[in-house]
Design a protein around this motif. Structure first.
Motif, PDB file in Angstrom:
ATOM      1  N   GLU A   9      61.065  28.327  24.799  1.00  0.00           N
ATOM      2  CA  GLU A   9      61.078  26.863  24.693  1.00  0.00           C
ATOM      3  C   GLU A   9      61.714  26.473  23.370  1.00  0.00           C
ATOM      4  N   ARG A  10      62.715  25.609  23.430  1.00  0.00           N
ATOM      5  CA  ARG A  10      63.314  25.052  22.219  1.00  0.00           C
ATOM      6  C   ARG A  10      62.620  23.717  21.967  1.00  0.00           C
ATOM      7  N   ILE A  11      62.027  23.590  20.786  1.00  0.00           N
ATOM      8  CA  ILE A  11      61.315  22.362  20.452  1.00  0.00           C
ATOM      9  C   ILE A  11      61.870  21.781  19.155  1.00  0.00           C
ATOM     10  N   SER A  12      61.651  20.508  18.967  1.00  0.00           N
ATOM     11  CA  SER A  12      62.028  19.832  17.727  1.00  0.00           C
ATOM     12  C   SER A  12      60.755  19.401  17.022  1.00  0.00           C
ATOM     13  N   VAL A  13      60.629  19.821  15.775  1.00  0.00           N
ATOM     14  CA  VAL A  13      59.499  19.427  14.938  1.00  0.00           C
ATOM     15  C   VAL A  13      60.094  18.767  13.706  1.00  0.00           C
TER      16      VAL A  13
END
Length: 90
Positions: A9-13
């Motif tokens: 999963e590619r996530i943005s934080v």
């Protein structure tokens, strides 16, 4: 060498993009150079980024559901969610 599963999963934080990957025995963060950093020991089916708090990611296990939280550049294991006693696959 880690054996990677199908769960990524590619996530943005904040302003940072993070790739989470499930291996045979752990959840890792992978950087742009392929270097992995272990987050927790677990095998997962899926990842869900919390829409209310994007720093939190739920992880589907067999059995159960756990969560991790990204703060000050590090992941913190929050633990299993009580009452989820079945496999969370998607």
């Amino acid at each position: 060498m880690n054996n990677f599963s199908n769960s990524t999963e590619r996530i943005s934080v904040g302003n940072k993009e993070i790739l989470l990957v499930s291996t045979d025995d752990s959840i890792v963060q992978m950087d742009a150079n392929g270097k992995t950093t272990s987050i927790i020991s677990a095998w997962s089916f899926c990842f869900f980024q919390d829409t209310d708090d994007p720093n939190r990611v739920f992880i589907g296990l067999d059995p159960g559901l756990t969560s991790i939280y990204y703060e000050n550049g590090k992941w913190k294991e929050e633990g299993k969610i009580a009452g989820v006693e079945f496999a969370v696959r998607n």
